[in-house]
Design a protein around this motif. Sequence first.
Motif, PDB file in Angstrom:
ATOM      1  N   THR A   1      36.654   6.106  12.782  1.00  0.00           N
ATOM      2  CA  THR A   1      37.187   4.731  13.182  1.00  0.00           C
ATOM      3  C   THR A   1      38.366   3.507  13.075  1.00  0.00           C
ATOM      4  O   THR A   1      37.686   3.862  11.683  1.00  0.00           O
ATOM      5  N   SER A   2      38.581   3.394  13.526  1.00  0.00           N
ATOM      6  CA  SER A   2      39.681   2.351  13.418  1.00  0.00           C
ATOM      7  C   SER A   2      39.971   1.048  14.363  1.00  0.00           C
ATOM      8  O   SER A   2      40.847   0.102  14.109  1.00  0.00           O
ATOM      9  N   GLN A   3      39.590   1.856  14.787  1.00  0.00           N
ATOM     10  CA  GLN A   3      39.367   0.533  16.307  1.00  0.00           C
ATOM     11  C   GLN A   3      38.510  -0.345  16.402  1.00  0.00           C
ATOM     12  O   GLN A   3      37.475   0.218  17.216  1.00  0.00           O
ATOM     13  N   TRP A   4      37.967  -1.991  16.752  1.00  0.00           N
ATOM     14  CA  TRP A   4      36.710  -1.779  16.388  1.00  0.00           C
ATOM     15  C   TRP A   4      36.534  -3.151  17.514  1.00  0.00           C
ATOM     16  O   TRP A   4      37.625  -3.876  18.340  1.00  0.00           O
ATOM     17  N   THR A   5      35.541  -3.057  18.272  1.00  0.00           N
ATOM     18  CA  THR A   5      34.870  -4.355  19.584  1.00  0.00           C
ATOM     19  C   THR A   5      34.809  -5.388  18.581  1.00  0.00           C
ATOM     20  O   THR A   5      35.013  -6.456  19.151  1.00  0.00           O
ATOM     21  N   GLY A   6      34.493  -5.752  16.984  1.00  0.00           N
ATOM     22  CA  GLY A   6      34.466  -6.715  16.333  1.00  0.00           C
ATOM     23  C   GLY A   6      33.406  -7.605  16.380  1.00  0.00           C
ATOM     24  O   GLY A   6      32.865  -8.391  16.321  1.00  0.00           O
ATOM     25  N   ALA A   7      32.358  -6.205  17.116  1.00  0.00           N
ATOM     26  CA  ALA A   7      31.044  -6.810  16.808  1.00  0.00           C
ATOM     27  C   ALA A   7      30.347  -6.649  15.465  1.00  0.00           C
ATOM     28  O   ALA A   7      31.188  -5.718  15.036  1.00  0.00           O
ATOM     29  N   GLU A   8      29.595  -7.879  15.384  1.00  0.00           N
ATOM     30  CA  GLU A   8      29.746  -7.287  13.659  1.00  0.00           C
ATOM     31  C   GLU A   8      28.471  -7.055  12.771  1.00  0.00           C
ATOM     32  O   GLU A   8      27.572  -5.983  14.069  1.00  0.00           O
ATOM     33  N   VAL A   9      28.367  -6.498  11.785  1.00  0.00           N
ATOM     34  CA  VAL A   9      27.922  -5.596  11.276  1.00  0.00           C
ATOM     35  C   VAL A   9      26.564  -5.739  10.438  1.00  0.00           C
ATOM     36  O   VAL A   9      26.630  -6.770   9.861  1.00  0.00           O
ATOM     37  N   THR A  10      25.244  -5.802  10.925  1.00  0.00           N
ATOM     38  CA  THR A  10      24.030  -6.728  10.508  1.00  0.00           C
ATOM     39  C   THR A  10      23.236  -6.126   9.232  1.00  0.00           C
ATOM     40  O   THR A  10      23.788  -4.559   9.020  1.00  0.00           O
ATOM     41  N   ASP A  11      22.979  -6.692   8.272  1.00  0.00           N
ATOM     42  CA  ASP A  11      22.197  -6.255   6.803  1.00  0.00           C
ATOM     43  C   ASP A  11      21.333  -5.226   7.573  1.00  0.00           C
ATOM     44  O   ASP A  11      20.915  -3.926   6.650  1.00  0.00           O
ATOM     45  N   ALA A  12      20.803  -5.770   8.402  1.00  0.00           N
ATOM     46  CA  ALA A  12      19.257  -4.588   9.370  1.00  0.00           C
ATOM     47  C   ALA A  12      20.117  -3.486   9.501  1.00  0.00           C
ATOM     48  O   ALA A  12      19.246  -2.440   9.244  1.00  0.00           O
TER      49      ALA A  12
END
Length: 206
Positions: free
Chosen positions: A28-39
């Motif tokens: 993947t190289s195209q992202w929604t921008g949603a945060e990636v959580t530590d969880a």
Amino acid sequence: MTDTLLETAPLAVDEASADRLFRHARSTSQWTGAEVTDAQLQAAWDLAKLGPTAMNTLPLRLLVVRSPEAKQRLVEHMGGGNKAKVEAAPVSLVLAADPAFHEHLDELFPVYPGIREQLAPAAEVREQMARKNALLQAGYLIVALRAAGLAAGPMDGMDADGIDREFFAESGWRSLMVVNVGEADGEGSPHPRGPRLDLEQVSRTL
Ligand SMILES: Cc1cc2nc3c(=O)[nH]c(=O)nc-3n(C[C@H](O)[C@H](O)[C@H](O)COP(=O)(O)O)c2cc1C
């Protein structure tokens, strides 16, 4: 590439899981921008860590690159088009091999007492073991990230020595690849899926 002549057996996981882990998952190289959580990263690691490594060595190490400052330090060492890919990703993981993995072996492989001391002077053997097994773990991690609902974009177009000097001068970790992580926007890739080789092309049965 060619249609296989072999019959495909039913899977032991449901179709939706096979789609998520393999069939629909792209580099993947195209992202929604949603945060990636530590969880989410924790959930992925809790699966990936269970994949097999020689003598349970677990030499893979992760540098989680989140802040804009750290991203910029990493971008400096990425090749060409990979710079923009690191900048665009919510999180970039530098996957590295730890040649000092043997220090954990009393705990991780108690069935072989003395292996830590045996490996201590064998730096070259440890380098090779670390690299081979950390690369295996990188594969497990990519699939585990998908299982945690994330998408992964692995890349090794980078100045690995430069990354090691930048981030790992003290730890001695050796960088292997960068994996961008986030939520895929649509298919996650501007390119159509490339063809794959069939079992009959890659195997011989004796
Ligand atoms: C070890 C490794 C190194 C890669 N290096 C790069 C890279 O430097 N830049 C890039 O854009 N893609 C890179 N890729 C992505 C591959 O081109 C991609 O995984 C492959 O074409 C399969 O694409 P798919 O997963 O979307 O089917 C790399 C992938 C792997 C596993």
